[in-house]
Design a protein around this motif. Structure first.
Motif, PDB file in Angstrom:
ATOM      1  N   ARG A  22      39.926  -2.593 -12.295  1.00 30.44           N
ATOM      2  CA  ARG A  22      41.151  -1.797 -12.470  1.00 30.44           C
ATOM      3  C   ARG A  22      41.045  -0.794 -13.620  1.00 30.44           C
ATOM      4  NH1 ARG A  22      43.459  -7.113 -11.445  1.00 30.44           N
ATOM      5  NH2 ARG A  22      44.655  -7.107  -9.499  1.00 30.44           N
ATOM      6  N   ILE A  23      40.112  -1.013 -14.556  1.00 29.80           N
ATOM      7  CA  ILE A  23      40.106  -0.185 -15.774  1.00 29.80           C
ATOM      8  C   ILE A  23      38.754   0.506 -15.979  1.00 29.80           C
ATOM      9  CG2 ILE A  23      41.920  -1.469 -16.957  1.00 29.80           C
ATOM     10  CD1 ILE A  23      39.674  -2.987 -18.470  1.00 29.80           C
ATOM     11  N   PRO A  24      38.239   1.198 -14.973  1.00 27.30           N
ATOM     12  CA  PRO A  24      36.922   1.840 -15.128  1.00 27.30           C
ATOM     13  C   PRO A  24      36.963   2.958 -16.162  1.00 27.30           C
ATOM     14  CG  PRO A  24      38.028   2.677 -13.182  1.00 27.30           C
ATOM     15  CD  PRO A  24      38.881   1.546 -13.693  1.00 27.30           C
ATOM     16  N   GLU A  25      35.877   3.078 -16.904  1.00 29.19           N
ATOM     17  CA  GLU A  25      35.754   4.121 -17.928  1.00 29.19           C
ATOM     18  C   GLU A  25      34.330   4.669 -17.906  1.00 29.19           C
ATOM     19  OE1 GLU A  25      38.715   2.663 -21.429  1.00 29.19           O
ATOM     20  OE2 GLU A  25      37.166   1.233 -20.837  1.00 29.19           O
ATOM     21  N   LEU A  26      34.147   5.830 -18.516  1.00 29.66           N
ATOM     22  CA  LEU A  26      32.896   6.565 -18.369  1.00 29.66           C
ATOM     23  C   LEU A  26      32.062   6.585 -19.644  1.00 29.66           C
ATOM     24  CD1 LEU A  26      34.209   9.701 -16.429  1.00 29.66           C
ATOM     25  CD2 LEU A  26      33.331   7.561 -15.475  1.00 29.66           C
ATOM     26  N   ASP A  27      30.743   6.612 -19.450  1.00 31.11           N
ATOM     27  CA  ASP A  27      29.789   6.952 -20.497  1.00 31.11           C
ATOM     28  C   ASP A  27      29.933   6.007 -21.700  1.00 31.11           C
ATOM     29  OD1 ASP A  27      27.695   8.537 -21.418  1.00 31.11           O
ATOM     30  OD2 ASP A  27      29.015  10.010 -22.335  1.00 31.11           O
ATOM     31  N   PHE A  28      30.187   6.576 -22.898  1.00 29.56           N
ATOM     32  CA  PHE A  28      30.388   5.771 -24.100  1.00 29.56           C
ATOM     33  C   PHE A  28      31.873   5.533 -24.398  1.00 29.56           C
ATOM     34  CE2 PHE A  28      26.131   7.464 -24.803  1.00 29.56           C
ATOM     35  CZ  PHE A  28      25.459   6.384 -25.354  1.00 29.56           C
ATOM     36  N   LYS A  29      32.744   6.143 -23.620  1.00 30.93           N
ATOM     37  CA  LYS A  29      34.186   6.058 -23.898  1.00 30.93           C
ATOM     38  C   LYS A  29      34.782   4.905 -23.098  1.00 30.93           C
ATOM     39  CE  LYS A  29      34.355  11.025 -24.787  1.00 30.93           C
ATOM     40  NZ  LYS A  29      34.912  12.333 -24.374  1.00 30.93           N
ATOM     41  N   LEU A  30      34.666   3.698 -23.666  1.00 29.88           N
ATOM     42  CA  LEU A  30      34.999   2.466 -22.943  1.00 29.88           C
ATOM     43  C   LEU A  30      35.982   1.587 -23.713  1.00 29.88           C
ATOM     44  CD1 LEU A  30      31.272   1.592 -22.127  1.00 29.88           C
ATOM     45  CD2 LEU A  30      32.841   2.800 -20.614  1.00 29.88           C
ATOM     46  N   PRO A  31      37.061   2.129 -24.278  1.00 30.18           N
ATOM     47  CA  PRO A  31      37.922   1.314 -25.147  1.00 30.18           C
ATOM     48  C   PRO A  31      38.562   0.129 -24.447  1.00 30.18           C
ATOM     49  CG  PRO A  31      38.955   3.437 -24.659  1.00 30.18           C
ATOM     50  CD  PRO A  31      37.526   3.535 -24.201  1.00 30.18           C
ATOM     51  N   ARG A  32      39.110   0.318 -23.245  1.00 33.29           N
ATOM     52  CA  ARG A  32      39.779  -0.796 -22.566  1.00 33.29           C
ATOM     53  C   ARG A  32      38.768  -1.826 -22.072  1.00 33.29           C
ATOM     54  NH1 ARG A  32      44.369   0.848 -18.371  1.00 33.29           N
ATOM     55  NH2 ARG A  32      44.705  -1.403 -18.578  1.00 33.29           N
ATOM     56  N   SER A  63      25.060  -0.945 -31.488  1.00 34.67           N
ATOM     57  CA  SER A  63      25.023   0.516 -31.377  1.00 34.67           C
ATOM     58  C   SER A  63      26.333   0.989 -30.765  1.00 34.67           C
ATOM     59  CB  SER A  63      23.827   0.958 -30.514  1.00 34.67           C
ATOM     60  OG  SER A  63      23.906   0.396 -29.217  1.00 34.67           O
ATOM     61  N   GLN A  64      26.471   2.282 -30.618  1.00 26.43           N
ATOM     62  CA  GLN A  64      27.720   2.870 -30.145  1.00 26.43           C
ATOM     63  C   GLN A  64      28.168   2.251 -28.813  1.00 26.43           C
ATOM     64  OE1 GLN A  64      27.495   7.091 -29.451  1.00 26.43           O
ATOM     65  NE2 GLN A  64      29.600   7.263 -28.733  1.00 26.43           N
ATOM     66  N   SER A  65      29.400   1.737 -28.803  1.00 25.19           N
ATOM     67  CA  SER A  65      30.042   1.209 -27.591  1.00 25.19           C
ATOM     68  C   SER A  65      29.263   0.083 -26.933  1.00 25.19           C
ATOM     69  CB  SER A  65      30.278   2.342 -26.583  1.00 25.19           C
ATOM     70  OG  SER A  65      31.119   3.335 -27.131  1.00 25.19           O
ATOM     71  N   ALA A  66      28.469  -0.642 -27.697  1.00 28.20           N
ATOM     72  CA  ALA A  66      27.756  -1.811 -27.181  1.00 28.20           C
ATOM     73  C   ALA A  66      28.306  -3.055 -27.858  1.00 28.20           C
ATOM     74  CB  ALA A  66      26.259  -1.695 -27.432  1.00 28.20           C
ATOM     75  N   SER A  83      24.132  -6.561 -19.125  1.00 26.18           N
ATOM     76  CA  SER A  83      25.080  -5.985 -18.157  1.00 26.18           C
ATOM     77  C   SER A  83      25.444  -4.587 -18.612  1.00 26.18           C
ATOM     78  CB  SER A  83      26.353  -6.824 -18.068  1.00 26.18           C
ATOM     79  OG  SER A  83      27.316  -6.145 -17.281  1.00 26.18           O
ATOM     80  N   ASP A  84      25.571  -3.667 -17.680  1.00 32.61           N
ATOM     81  CA  ASP A  84      26.091  -2.336 -17.967  1.00 32.61           C
ATOM     82  C   ASP A  84      27.603  -2.347 -17.774  1.00 32.61           C
ATOM     83  OD1 ASP A  84      25.607  -2.790 -15.271  1.00 32.61           O
ATOM     84  OD2 ASP A  84      24.211  -1.144 -15.067  1.00 32.61           O
ATOM     85  N   MET A  85      28.312  -1.431 -18.469  1.00 35.27           N
ATOM     86  CA  MET A  85      29.779  -1.453 -18.469  1.00 35.27           C
ATOM     87  C   MET A  85      30.420  -0.195 -17.892  1.00 35.27           C
ATOM     88  SD  MET A  85      30.757  -3.100 -22.197  1.00 35.27           S
ATOM     89  CE  MET A  85      29.907  -1.855 -23.184  1.00 35.27           C
ATOM     90  N   ASP A  86      29.713   0.919 -17.845  1.00 39.51           N
ATOM     91  CA  ASP A  86      30.349   2.192 -17.503  1.00 39.51           C
ATOM     92  C   ASP A  86      30.536   2.355 -15.999  1.00 39.51           C
ATOM     93  OD1 ASP A  86      27.486   2.292 -17.511  1.00 39.51           O
ATOM     94  OD2 ASP A  86      27.566   4.474 -17.339  1.00 39.51           O
ATOM     95  N   ALA A  87      31.490   3.216 -15.652  1.00 40.82           N
ATOM     96  CA  ALA A  87      31.822   3.492 -14.255  1.00 40.82           C
ATOM     97  C   ALA A  87      31.400   4.920 -13.898  1.00 40.82           C
ATOM     98  CB  ALA A  87      33.320   3.290 -14.022  1.00 40.82           C
ATOM     99  N   LEU A  88      31.928   5.421 -12.794  1.00 42.11           N
ATOM    100  CA  LEU A  88      31.546   6.738 -12.277  1.00 42.11           C
ATOM    101  C   LEU A  88      32.772   7.638 -12.111  1.00 42.11           C
ATOM    102  CD1 LEU A  88      29.089   5.389  -9.617  1.00 42.11           C
ATOM    103  CD2 LEU A  88      28.439   7.048 -11.368  1.00 42.11           C
ATOM    104  N   THR A 147      23.420   8.877 -20.017  1.00 41.20           N
ATOM    105  CA  THR A 147      22.335   9.203 -20.945  1.00 41.20           C
ATOM    106  C   THR A 147      21.464   8.013 -21.327  1.00 41.20           C
ATOM    107  OG1 THR A 147      23.895   8.940 -22.785  1.00 41.20           O
ATOM    108  CG2 THR A 147      23.583  11.153 -21.921  1.00 41.20           C
ATOM    109  N   GLY A 148      21.730   6.851 -20.792  1.00 44.63           N
ATOM    110  CA  GLY A 148      20.874   5.704 -21.067  1.00 44.63           C
ATOM    111  C   GLY A 148      21.237   4.956 -22.326  1.00 44.63           C
ATOM    112  N   GLY A 149      22.362   4.248 -22.297  1.00 47.17           N
ATOM    113  CA  GLY A 149      22.794   3.466 -23.451  1.00 47.17           C
ATOM    114  C   GLY A 149      21.802   2.393 -23.845  1.00 47.17           C
ATOM    115  N   ALA A 150      20.931   1.990 -22.922  1.00 43.71           N
ATOM    116  CA  ALA A 150      19.926   0.969 -23.233  1.00 43.71           C
ATOM    117  C   ALA A 150      18.990   1.429 -24.335  1.00 43.71           C
ATOM    118  CB  ALA A 150      19.131   0.630 -21.974  1.00 43.71           C
TER     119      ALA A 150
END
Length: 384
Positions: A22-32, A63-66, A83-88, A147-150
């Protein structure tokens, strides 16, 4: 449902997957998303520390948003799970009861399922902490789709700090039967390099085409020659160039002064990557010169290939007798590859059985498959 995953665990997996969907977010901007995961992890940490001592479990932000959770068995060695967290940036069209609340954003690649499995593993580890033979580090990372948060997590030094000597991960996969786990030793997923080809010409009215330099023709010639070239190279080893964008010109009766072609190059070996980039640049220059144009070619570094460690794969296959071995590598890219450049790792695919493609606005799956992934994780983290 897996035999070792009980009904309450399946309910929890389904709840977490749907909450996160229900709460998908993008890239590094994943507050919820991060707030949701942190809430789950803090409860797990507090429970573990109350039962086994205040240094048994800790939460780390490397690191940032991890965000990570570390289960400390005072071992010199640690198994990591990612696990990855970002959506599309996709507008969902599933009409499910848990449809995305963020219009224009959707978990269309199964990352909600990936998070649910690793959160489920965290809950399991809290309840079975005394059974663990070694430390476990669970990694929730941003920006897999961009951009590859890994890479940033690897650069943070967390794996060296906590003695990580192996890492595992899963990706949902629509082309496998429901609940089937598959992988292969060696190359599994391709190196991905975003590729841009620009052709610069000269405008002229089509009635005086000889006064212009046709950038559209240059681009069209290049695309066909490039595809023919890659078809020849794939006879040597798996590789691919496909382009999804071609922009050119402004007016139908004026020779185009500019063409931009954007695509993605997929390779498995360093040799093929270097050779293909060199030859594609040469083909672009040849096509430009033949039409009186110039060409600019750019290849982004992209993600390395996902290459499963052979020895670790063999041990994982013994631990997971249900594991199916894929005959050929796949031409998708994944930033799990960065982890494997630092430490031995194995990446698995978990079948959804739906055939609905990844990144589709109708992507969905039956959450009962998540129990198969969780059960596999339970056994993998117990490998010494």
């Amino acid at each position: 449902m897996s035999e070792s995953t009980d009904k309450s665990e399946q309910i929890s997996l389904t709840r977490m997957r749907r909450d996160l969907h229900r709460i998908p977010e993008l890239d590094f901007k994943l507050p919820r998303t991060i707030a949701y995961i942190r809430n789950e992890l803090e409860a797990i940490r507090d429970h573990t520390n109350a039962a086994y001592g205040h240094e048994s479990c800790s939460i780390i932000e490397p690191s940032q948003s991890a965000i990570c959770i570390f289960f400390n068995k005072n071992s010199p060695n640690t198994t990591a799970v990612r696990s990855d967290m970002d959506a599309l940036p996709v507008t969902e069209r599933t009409n499910s009861e848990f449809v995305s609340q963020h219009r224009g954003c959707m978990h269309a690649c199964g990352h909600d399922g990936h998070m649910a499995m690793v959160l489920g593993l965290a809950h399991h580890l809290a309840e079975s902490f005394d059974e663990l033979p070694r430390n476990v580090l669970l990694v929730f990372q941003p920006a897999e789709e961009t951009t590859g948060g890994a890479r940033l997590i690897c650069e943070s030094g967390i794996f060296e700090q906590y003695g990580v000597d192996k890492i595992f991960g899963f990706h949902l996969w629509p082309d496998l039967p429901k609940g089937v786990i598959a992988s292969r030793p060696g190359g599994l997923l391709a190196a991905a390099s975003e590729s841009t080809f620009r052709f610069n010409g000269r405008s002229a009215h089509i009635a005086k085409a000889q006064d212009g330099a046709d950038a559209l023709e240059a681009g069209a010639r290049f695309l066909l020659k490039a595809y023919d070239y890659m078809e020849e190279k794939r006879r040597e080893e798996p590789c691919l160039l496909k382009c999804g964008v071609m922009r050119s010109g402004d007016v139908r009766n004026v020779i185009s002064s500019h063409t931009v072609i954007e695509g993605s190059l997929r390779t498995f070996s360093h040799r093929m990557s270097v050779q293909a980039k060199k030859d594609l640049a040469r083909i672009a220059q040849d096509c430009a010169e033949a039409t009186g144009c110039t060409a600019d070619v750019h290849f982004a570094d992209g993600y390395p290939p996902v290459v499963n460690d052979g020895a670790l794969f063999a041990r994982a296959a013994e631990t997971l007798p249900e594991l199916q071995c894929l005959p050929d590598p796949l031409l998708i890219g994944e930033d799990f590859a960065f982890y494997q450049q630092h430490i031995p790792g194995v990446f698995f695919l978990l079948g959804t059985g739906t055939g609905i493609p990844l990144h589709a606005d109708t992507f969905d799956f039956d959450e009962t498959i998540l129990s198969a992934g969780l059960d596999a994780y339970k056994r993998l983290v117990r490998m010494v």
